[in-house]
Design an enzyme around this catalytic site. Structure first.
Site, PDB file in Angstrom:
ATOM      1  N   THR A  40      38.130  85.505   3.066  1.00 59.68           N
ATOM      2  CA  THR A  40      36.793  84.957   2.302  1.00 59.68           C
ATOM      3  C   THR A  40      36.789  83.963   1.588  1.00 59.68           C
ATOM      4  O   THR A  40      37.811  83.987   0.859  1.00 59.68           O
ATOM      5  CB  THR A  40      35.712  86.291   2.038  1.00 59.68           C
ATOM      6  OG1 THR A  40      34.911  85.777   1.308  1.00 59.68           O
ATOM      7  CG2 THR A  40      36.738  87.011   0.967  1.00 59.68           C
TER       8      THR A  40
ATOM      9  N   ASP B  99      31.782  90.114   7.158  1.00 63.14           N
ATOM     10  CA  ASP B  99      30.275  89.309   7.164  1.00 63.14           C
ATOM     11  C   ASP B  99      29.294  90.208   6.821  1.00 63.14           C
ATOM     12  O   ASP B  99      29.258  91.422   7.336  1.00 63.14           O
ATOM     13  CB  ASP B  99      30.419  88.836   8.764  1.00 63.14           C
ATOM     14  CG  ASP B  99      29.389  87.557   8.763  1.00 63.14           C
ATOM     15  OD1 ASP B  99      29.806  86.457   8.076  1.00 63.14           O
ATOM     16  OD2 ASP B  99      28.214  87.868   9.382  1.00 63.14           O
TER      17      ASP B  99
ATOM     18  N   LYS C 100      32.957  88.749  -3.009  1.00 65.00           N
ATOM     19  CA  LYS C 100      33.545  89.479  -1.956  1.00 65.00           C
ATOM     20  C   LYS C 100      34.959  89.786  -2.701  1.00 65.00           C
ATOM     21  O   LYS C 100      35.486  90.823  -2.384  1.00 65.00           O
ATOM     22  CB  LYS C 100      33.512  88.962  -0.686  1.00 65.00           C
ATOM     23  CG  LYS C 100      32.086  88.793   0.066  1.00 65.00           C
ATOM     24  CD  LYS C 100      32.353  88.333   1.278  1.00 65.00           C
ATOM     25  CE  LYS C 100      31.105  88.182   2.098  1.00 65.00           C
ATOM     26  NZ  LYS C 100      31.359  87.573   3.307  1.00 65.00           N
TER      27      LYS C 100
ATOM     28  N   TYR D 244      22.436  88.238  -3.560  1.00 67.95           N
ATOM     29  CA  TYR D 244      21.004  88.772  -3.786  1.00 67.95           C
ATOM     30  C   TYR D 244      21.028  89.971  -4.569  1.00 67.95           C
ATOM     31  O   TYR D 244      20.001  90.534  -4.719  1.00 67.95           O
ATOM     32  CB  TYR D 244      20.489  89.282  -2.357  1.00 67.95           C
ATOM     33  CG  TYR D 244      20.244  88.039  -1.353  1.00 67.95           C
ATOM     34  CD1 TYR D 244      19.080  87.167  -1.403  1.00 67.95           C
ATOM     35  CD2 TYR D 244      21.423  87.567  -0.615  1.00 67.95           C
ATOM     36  CE1 TYR D 244      19.024  86.207  -0.558  1.00 67.95           C
ATOM     37  CE2 TYR D 244      21.161  86.624   0.339  1.00 67.95           C
ATOM     38  CZ  TYR D 244      20.100  85.757   0.268  1.00 67.95           C
ATOM     39  OH  TYR D 244      19.967  84.772   1.121  1.00 67.95           O
TER      40      TYR D 244
ATOM     41  N   HIS E 268      27.104  98.649   1.080  1.00 68.45           N
ATOM     42  CA  HIS E 268      27.522  98.484   2.548  1.00 68.45           C
ATOM     43  C   HIS E 268      28.981  97.929   2.541  1.00 68.45           C
ATOM     44  O   HIS E 268      29.559  98.287   3.461  1.00 68.45           O
ATOM     45  CB  HIS E 268      26.529  97.351   2.850  1.00 68.45           C
ATOM     46  CG  HIS E 268      26.484  95.974   1.872  1.00 68.45           C
ATOM     47  ND1 HIS E 268      26.523  96.088   0.597  1.00 68.45           N
ATOM     48  CD2 HIS E 268      26.688  94.805   2.202  1.00 68.45           C
ATOM     49  CE1 HIS E 268      26.549  94.936  -0.144  1.00 68.45           C
ATOM     50  NE2 HIS E 268      26.663  94.037   1.019  1.00 68.45           N
TER      51      HIS E 268
HETATM   52  P1  ITT Z   1      32.840  84.255   3.495  1.00 70.84           P
HETATM   53  O1  ITT Z   1      32.174  83.578   4.923  1.00 70.84           O
HETATM   54  O2  ITT Z   1      33.662  83.205   3.098  1.00 70.84           O
HETATM   55  O3  ITT Z   1      33.224  85.605   3.326  1.00 70.84           O
HETATM   56  P2  ITT Z   1      29.943  83.844   2.669  1.00 70.84           P
HETATM   57  O4  ITT Z   1      29.311  83.953   1.262  1.00 70.84           O
HETATM   58  O5  ITT Z   1      29.822  82.500   3.471  1.00 70.84           O
HETATM   59  O6  ITT Z   1      31.466  84.064   2.444  1.00 70.84           O
HETATM   60  P3  ITT Z   1      28.857  85.821   4.688  1.00 70.84           P
HETATM   61  O7  ITT Z   1      28.561  84.423   5.973  1.00 70.84           O
HETATM   62  O8  ITT Z   1      29.196  87.003   5.000  1.00 70.84           O
HETATM   63  O9  ITT Z   1      29.688  85.117   3.343  1.00 70.84           O
HETATM   64  O10 ITT Z   1      27.301  85.703   3.778  1.00 70.84           O
HETATM   65  C1  ITT Z   1      26.948  86.846   3.301  1.00 70.84           C
HETATM   66  C2  ITT Z   1      25.891  86.655   2.197  1.00 70.84           C
HETATM   67  O11 ITT Z   1      25.076  87.789   2.198  1.00 70.84           O
HETATM   68  C3  ITT Z   1      26.215  86.208   0.731  1.00 70.84           C
HETATM   69  O12 ITT Z   1      26.679  84.825   0.593  1.00 70.84           O
HETATM   70  C4  ITT Z   1      25.233  86.872   0.089  1.00 70.84           C
HETATM   71  O13 ITT Z   1      24.119  85.745  -0.067  1.00 70.84           O
HETATM   72  C5  ITT Z   1      24.783  88.118   0.994  1.00 70.84           C
HETATM   73  N1  ITT Z   1      25.664  89.274   0.565  1.00 70.84           N
HETATM   74  C6  ITT Z   1      26.456  89.920   1.237  1.00 70.84           C
HETATM   75  N2  ITT Z   1      26.914  90.890   0.597  1.00 70.84           N
HETATM   76  C7  ITT Z   1      26.103  90.927  -0.574  1.00 70.84           C
HETATM   77  C8  ITT Z   1      26.430  91.870  -1.729  1.00 70.84           C
HETATM   78  O14 ITT Z   1      27.149  92.715  -1.811  1.00 70.84           O
HETATM   79  N3  ITT Z   1      25.532  91.566  -2.918  1.00 70.84           N
HETATM   80  C9  ITT Z   1      24.753  90.373  -2.626  1.00 70.84           C
HETATM   81  N4  ITT Z   1      24.460  89.769  -1.658  1.00 70.84           N
HETATM   82  C10 ITT Z   1      25.371  89.854  -0.651  1.00 70.84           C
END
Ligand code: ITT
Length: 199
Positions: free
Chosen positions: A8, A69, A13, A156, A182
């Site tokens: 990631t 994801d 994360k 968020y 989650h």
């Molecule tokens: P990687 O793909 O490199 O892991 P990303 O931020 O692009 O990073 P995602 O495509 O999985 O990852 O998008 C997840 C989005 O969902 C993230 O950017 C946040 O906006 C939201 N999100 C996921 N988990 C969250 C959390 O624990 N708290 C707040 N927002 C979260």
């Protein structure tokens, strides 16, 4: 010690996954430190995108890889932003712009109707061609707040109020978030099936 790439580029994360995996005899390497660039997320499900990211990092490094994801589903918006959560306000929009757009789209919707959930799918592959990846998911129910509050976490978090509480995630500490989130749920479920050897 077993080496594992955290597939990631999201610093929030990375921090949470590292805390959840602490003390398990794993050497965690960040894909950014190994020069792995982000892969295009062409999937339409969390699972497909998590698999893409894990295989991409494993292929680039030759190491086992763990990918996450995740995203936010808001009922009043038909499940949006979902898998597009990171790019809701545009490809290079950041957390603040995404959150502002979400609140704008929910204007006029009362708190009780702002039901939502975070979903997370975590995938572990032992190598890029692993035919039996380990896959686990978690879900955290709650509501979207009327306005942002708190400054912890990422994404968020300032506008998500977990079920049964009155505070946003950003007003909780990271230990409390990891116990209920989650991501925490998905990783605990994966750890219950963690292979004895990763290679
Ligand atoms: P990687 O793909 O490199 O892991 P990303 O931020 O692009 O990073 P995602 O495509 O999985 O990852 O998008 C997840 C989005 O969902 C993230 O950017 C946040 O906006 C939201 N999100 C996921 N988990 C969250 C959390 O624990 N708290 C707040 N927002 C979260």
């Amino acid at each position: 010690m077993q080496s594992l790439v955290l597939a990631t580029g999201n610093a929030g994360k990375q921090r949470e996954l590292a805390a959840l995996l602490q003390g398990r005899g794993l050497q965690l390497l960040r894909q950014t430190e190994l020069g792995v660039t982000s892969v295009e997320e062409t999937g339409t499900t969390f699972e497909a995108n998590a698999l893409l990211k894990a295989r991409h990092a494993a292929a680039a490094t030759g190491l086992p890889a763990l990918a996450d994801d995740s995203g936010l589903e808001v009922d009043a918006l038909g499940g949006a932003p979902g898998v597009y959560s990171a790019r809701y306000a545009g490809e290079h929009a950041g957390d603040a712009a995404n959150t502002a757009l979400l609140l704008q789209r929910l204007q006029g919707v009362e708190f009780a109707a702002r039901t939502a959930r975070f979903r997370c799918v975590i995938v572990l592959v032992r190598d890029a061609n692993d035919a039996a990846p380990l896959i686990a998911s978690g879900c955290w129910e709650g509501h979207i707040a009327l306005a942002p509050a708190g400054d912890g976490g990422f994404g968020y978090d300032p506008v998500f109020v977990p079920q049964g509480g009155a505070l946003t995630i950003s007003q909780l500490d990271e230990v409390a978030k990891n116990q209920a989130s989650h991501r925490g749920q998905a990783l605990q479920s994966l750890l219950a099936r963690w292979p004895g050897s990763l290679r």
